[in-house]
Design an enzyme around this catalytic site. Structure first.
Site, short mmCIF file in Angstrom:
data_model
loop_
_atom_site.label_atom_id
_atom_site.label_comp_id
_atom_site.label_asym_id
_atom_site.label_seq_id
_atom_site.Cartn_x
_atom_site.Cartn_y
_atom_site.Cartn_z
CG ASP A 287 -1.98 1.17 1.02
OD1 ASP A 287 -1.86 1.92 0.01
OD2 ASP A 287 -2.88 1.30 1.85
C1 NOJ Z 1 -3.36 4.43 -0.05
C2 NOJ Z 1 -4.62 3.72 0.34
O1 NOJ Z 1 -4.48 3.19 1.64
C3 NOJ Z 1 -5.01 2.60 -0.60
O2 NOJ Z 1 -6.28 2.14 -0.25
C4 NOJ Z 1 -4.96 3.07 -2.02
O3 NOJ Z 1 -5.35 2.03 -2.89
C5 NOJ Z 1 -3.55 3.53 -2.33
N1 NOJ Z 1 -3.21 4.64 -1.46
C6 NOJ Z 1 -3.38 3.95 -3.78
O4 NOJ Z 1 -4.05 5.13 -4.03
#
Ligand code: NOJ
Length: 739
Positions: A287
């Site tokens: 993530d």
């Molecule tokens: C952070 C978020 O926690 C996640 O859910 C998301 O898919 C990613 N950023 C990419 O934008």
């Protein structure tokens, strides 16, 4: 007239009947494809391999790739981007990939959470529909629009169980319940991927956030989680397993520390559970900068250490931070990484690129985008699904629905006139001007026959009360007032936790001022989490929960307020009376001293009831339903047996409507304690006035069992209670024994 399900929805329903069977699972790779992948890996340089493990961010507002990305892609050192989207942008960068030495296609990802251009209700709201076909359809439309715009991979569904409404991201999932969450996980993956995500109207899905991210301590985003392995197996893992069983081919490793090992370096969850136990053969993406964040976690001592910890644990692709690329070579030299580990990560990613059909068809047809986005059909589906997601929390004396010939109507609240807020958080490529506000929706419905007085009163922050008097005057002068209160879209979602979940600012004072006019009114809520609305629940005549309902929000709300649609949603999450009760969820354990009013030393608070303000599964309708005649096909079954539970559901009111019939069980004695109630089945049944139907649920070992102290799935002999009800706190009761 009650809104009829469109032909399109009916088509999808049919389609999914043919696709929900597991024999139609996502196409797996043939031995031939695996051979091709290995041959390709054999040709790749280390830089090219590490390039496949890298994902970086395009320009979010425009969807264009950055100059550096073109360069890297051409060199074969970047395998994926996020946020690059739009058919032209995508084909342009893909051309660079086709100019690279090995012509490995580029993979385009984007957060398509509840719609790409046509925005559907936020996922928590959609879960309130208890309608899996609706979830599958909205994901399908989102997939169709995304793929037409070049996006092949969505970072959805979020399948985190969330039992803490302070956590802002509760809005992105299906709520507190493992069974409901698993069913929605399955439906959403199927909606996105179908049974073959290489098709031009499907996208690759991603189950996130693996794992336990939704259990952040104190509801503060990114915070630590500490959860027993048994609770992980019984509560937090199953929606991910359901996503896997539906064919999901990517997982996203979460930000949180899990029992002392951050989830993005957790070999047990990433490799032992996912790969060894579940036989997952897709890939895991970090993530965002969760690989980098192993350093502030205090788990990795430096960048190289973070890279080897994450990659060795099973994170195949690194999003945004570039530690794999910057340190890979050195780590190989130092024997902290092996070529085999890198190759395996590359293999998993290439496998998914093959399954996406990108090697055969790297480009997308640019003529599709304009014809596919925001079609009238998609808007129609968004409107119907939005109406299904609303939950009628209170309706004294049939305050709602309103008559369409009402002469003078006041609409109060900044949220009533906000296009931005109804789109909710993570609204894909949704465009603010596309959205229909409540005010517009009501005007569309009533035309010029009604005098509408709109007064903002205040915005969602509600710090300024200078318009309150004007709002009160409008209420006094009108026959009825629709009071629209709640949160702005930005008050939930990522990094949007709240310690206080009351109506923000002075909104309650605004409600009290309008209530003091003694004129009739209804409260319409827009919010991304449960709110503590005790005064409103006690004093306001009617409350309609509409979450953030998406592009067609206003039209859908007007459909429900004026009776063209009948609300049938149910809460997918408990509404507490106070943040002090959190975590509060219906399927808790009993304790050794369950609450007993006559016993001071029983489990309770001195200052508040244990019970929630509104329980899980609760929601009213404009009509009424009665359940009767619960019957079991057998009262004794073998541990590997199954039984049917049937009940008659009767629409006893005077209009068509939907009831969500809910099946709960309790395993009375277990080798590990079992919850006081667990949802194990539900069906949203549409019934005409006076109509009666029998609903039958089948309880199978999957529903009767649980993970024991050794984390083995077992159905234990013993007595069970079973309820069929209209919420988690009522129902007809029966019992059976597993022998
Ligand atoms: C952070 C978020 O926690 C996640 O859910 C998301 O898919 C990613 N950023 C990419 O934008």
């Amino acid at each position: 007239m009650y809104l009829k399900i469109s032909k399109f929805v009916a088509f999808l329903t049919l389609l999914s009947i043919f696709t929900t069977n597991s024999v139609f699972a996502q196409k797996r790779s043939s031995a031939d494809t695996e051979r091709k992948i290995n041959a390709l890996i054999a040709k790749m340089t280390l830089a090219e391999k590490l390039g496949q493990l890298q994902q970086i961010d395009g320009d979010f507002p425009t969807g264009a790739a950055r100059p550096e990305q073109f360069e890297m892609v051409r060199k074969g050192t970047l395998g994926s981007t996020l946020n690059v989207r739009g058919a032209k942008n995508v084909n342009e960068l893909q051309r660079a990939a086709m100019e690279s030495r090995l012509k490995i296609p580029h993979l385009f990802a984007f957060d398509v959470i509840h719609g790409y251009r046509t925005i559907f209700p936020v996922p928590l709201g959609e879960a309130a529909s208890f309608d899996l076909k609706a979830a599958e359809l909205s994901a399908y439309i989102a997939a169709k629009e995304s793929r037409a715009a070049g996006v092949a991979w969505t970072f959805a569904p979020m399948v985190d169980i969330a039992r803490d409404p302070r956590w802002g991201r509760i809005v992105e999932g299906a709520g507190e319940d493992t069974y409901l969450g698993s069913q929605f996980a399955w439906a959403r993956v199927r909606g996105f991927q179908g049974t073959d995500y290489s098709q031009p109207d499907r996208v690759l899905a991603c189950a996130k956030h693996w794992v336990a991210y939704g259990a952040a301590q104190a509801g503060r985003d990114y915070s630590t989680t500490d959860i027993s392995e048994n609770t992980l197996y019984n509560v937090y893992f199953p929606p991910f397993k359901a996503a896997k069983d539906a064919g999901v081919d990517t997982f996203m490793s979460s930000f949180n520390d899990l029992n002392g090992i951050p989830a993005s370096a957790n070999r047990w969850t990433l490799t032992e559970v996912l790969r060894n136990q579940w036989k997952f053969d897709g890939f895991v993406v970090s993530d965002y900068t969760s690989v980098m964040e192993l350093i502030p976690h205090g788990f990795a001592k430096d960048e190289a250490d973070a890279a080897q910890l994450a990659l060795n644990a099973g994170v195949d692709m690194e999003m945004v931070s570039r530690f794999y690329n910057q340190n890979g070579e050195q780590l190989l030299k130092n024997k902290k990484l092996t070529v085999a580990t890198i190759d395996e990560a590359v293999r998993r990613i290439l496998r998914v690129k093959y399954r996406l059909g990108l090697f055969d068809k790297p480009y997308i047809d640019e003529s599709l985008e304009a014809k596919t986005l925001l079609t009238p059909e998609h808007r129609k589906a968004a409107r119907e699904i939005a109406a299904k997601s609303f939950v009628l929390l209170k309706n004294d004396n049939q305050t709602l629905p309103l008559r369409k010939n009402i002469k003078e109507l006041a609409i109060i609240g900044g949220l009533a006139d906000s296009k931005e807020d109804v789109l909710g958080s993570w609204n894909g490529d949704g465009k603010v001007p596309d959205a229909v506000t409540l005010l517009e929706g009501v005007k569309n419905k009533l035309g010029n026959n009604t005098k509408i007085r709109y007064v903002k009163g205040c915005d969602a922050k509600c710090e300024d009360t200078s318009e309150f008097d004007k709002a009160v005057d409008a209420a006094k002068d009108s026959d009825f007032t629709i009071l629209v209160v709640g949160e702005s879209a930005a008050m939930s979602g990522e990094a949007s936790s709240r310690s206080n979940i009351d109506l923000p600012g002075r909104q309650l004072d605004l409600i009290k001022a309008v209530a003091a006019t003694k004129k009739p009114y209804a409260v319409v809520l827009m919010n991304g989490r449960p709110l503590t609305i005790n005064w409103v629940a006690e004093n306001s005549p009617a409350i309609l929960e509409t979450w953030f309902a998406g592009t067609e929000a206003g039209n859908a709300i007007a459909d429900v307020l004026f009776g063209d649609a009948n609300p049938g949603g149910k809460l997918p999450v408990t509404f507490p009376r106070s943040v002090g009760q959190i975590p509060i969820f219906y399927n808790m354990m009993n304790t050794g001293r369950p609450f007993d009013a006559s016993n001071k030393y029983s489990s309770k608070y001195l200052d508040i009831a244990n019970t929630p303000l509104y329980p899980f599964g609760y929601g009213l309708s404009y009509t009424s339903f009665a359940l009767s005649n619960i019957r079991l096909s057998s009262t004794q079954i073998a541990p590997n047996g199954s039984l049917n539970v049937s009940v008659d559901v009767h629409n006893t009111g005077s209009r068509e409507g939907a009831e969500v019939v809910q099946l709960y069980i309790r395993d009375l004695v277990g080798s590990v304690t079992r919850p006081v109630k667990e949802l194990k089945g539900f069906e949203r049944v549409e019934l005409r006035a006076g109509e009666k139907r029998t609903v039958t649920f089948t309880l199978k070992p999957e529903q009767l069992g649980f993970y024991n102290a050794q984390n083995k799935f077992v159905v234990e002999p013993g007595d069970f209670k079973v309820w069929v009800g209209q919420s988690s706190v009522d129902g007809l009761e029966s019992s059976f024994t597993v022998k």
